[in-house]
Design an enzyme around this catalytic site. Sequence first.
Site, short mmCIF file in Angstrom:
data_model
loop_
_atom_site.label_atom_id
_atom_site.label_comp_id
_atom_site.label_asym_id
_atom_site.label_seq_id
_atom_site.Cartn_x
_atom_site.Cartn_y
_atom_site.Cartn_z
N SER A 129 0.86 -1.19 0.00
CA SER A 129 0.00 0.00 0.00
C SER A 129 0.89 1.23 0.00
CB SER A 129 -0.88 0.00 1.26
OG SER A 129 -1.52 1.24 1.44
N TYR A 178 -2.63 -0.31 10.57
CA TYR A 178 -2.70 -0.78 9.19
C TYR A 178 -1.39 -0.46 8.47
CZ TYR A 178 -4.17 -1.08 4.29
OH TYR A 178 -4.26 -1.39 2.95
#
Length: 258
Positions: A149, A162
Amino acid sequence: MTNGPLELFNLAGRRALITGSGRGIGLALARGLARAGAAVVINARDHESAGAALSLLREEGLDATAALFDVTQANDVAAAVDALEAQTGPIDILVNNAGIQRRALLESFAARDWSELMSVNLDGVFHVSQAVARHMLQRARGKIINICSVQSELARPTIAPYAATKGAVRMLTKGMCADWARHGIQVNAIAPGYFATDLNRTLVDDREFSAWLCKRTPAGRWGDVDELCGAAVFLASDASSFVNGQTLFVDGGLTSVV
């Protein structure tokens, strides 16, 4: 007569397992690899999402099967991978896509949510990669693509845990390269920017955030999940035979500017 350069991207005759591919980015990647010629194995934890994805791909005439297992359960993962290898054929390509998101201020982030994020986003990558790599090592070939990501590189408020998982997956990609590259396995990662998916639904529906994102991103928009497929085909194919341990950011330029 030699084949042209486009033949390097042909995935015909190869089988790809894509975790968390019942919807969203995983399903888009499965479709992209299948359109490039691969036989794809859809993975989900439940029959409903796996069945819907399978029907969608088969309606397009694509070669697809399904395997139900939870990436967080090491024994179940190993059994499922062994069964696929024995009954369906070698897994030539693995895409570790399964992931979840939890948002909260760090000082009030629940320990249970932290553990769940780590279990799915990081432990799951380890469990599935280890199970698949044991077979790839015997064949001295294979492709593993981990889905990272922009949060592998950048942080934002309310998603520090996260970001921690995705930063860890980026380093795990390098570690897998260190251990397995000499055995003919290429391990790389794709780091998507902001794509309009169910995982990002809260942000997509937030007009203020969307306006900020479009201004912050040089491309000026959200990404479309199909725009990840080219990177996946490249990393899954012979075109990337000497690319290893790398993270390819597909983010509209987001991580390139301030």
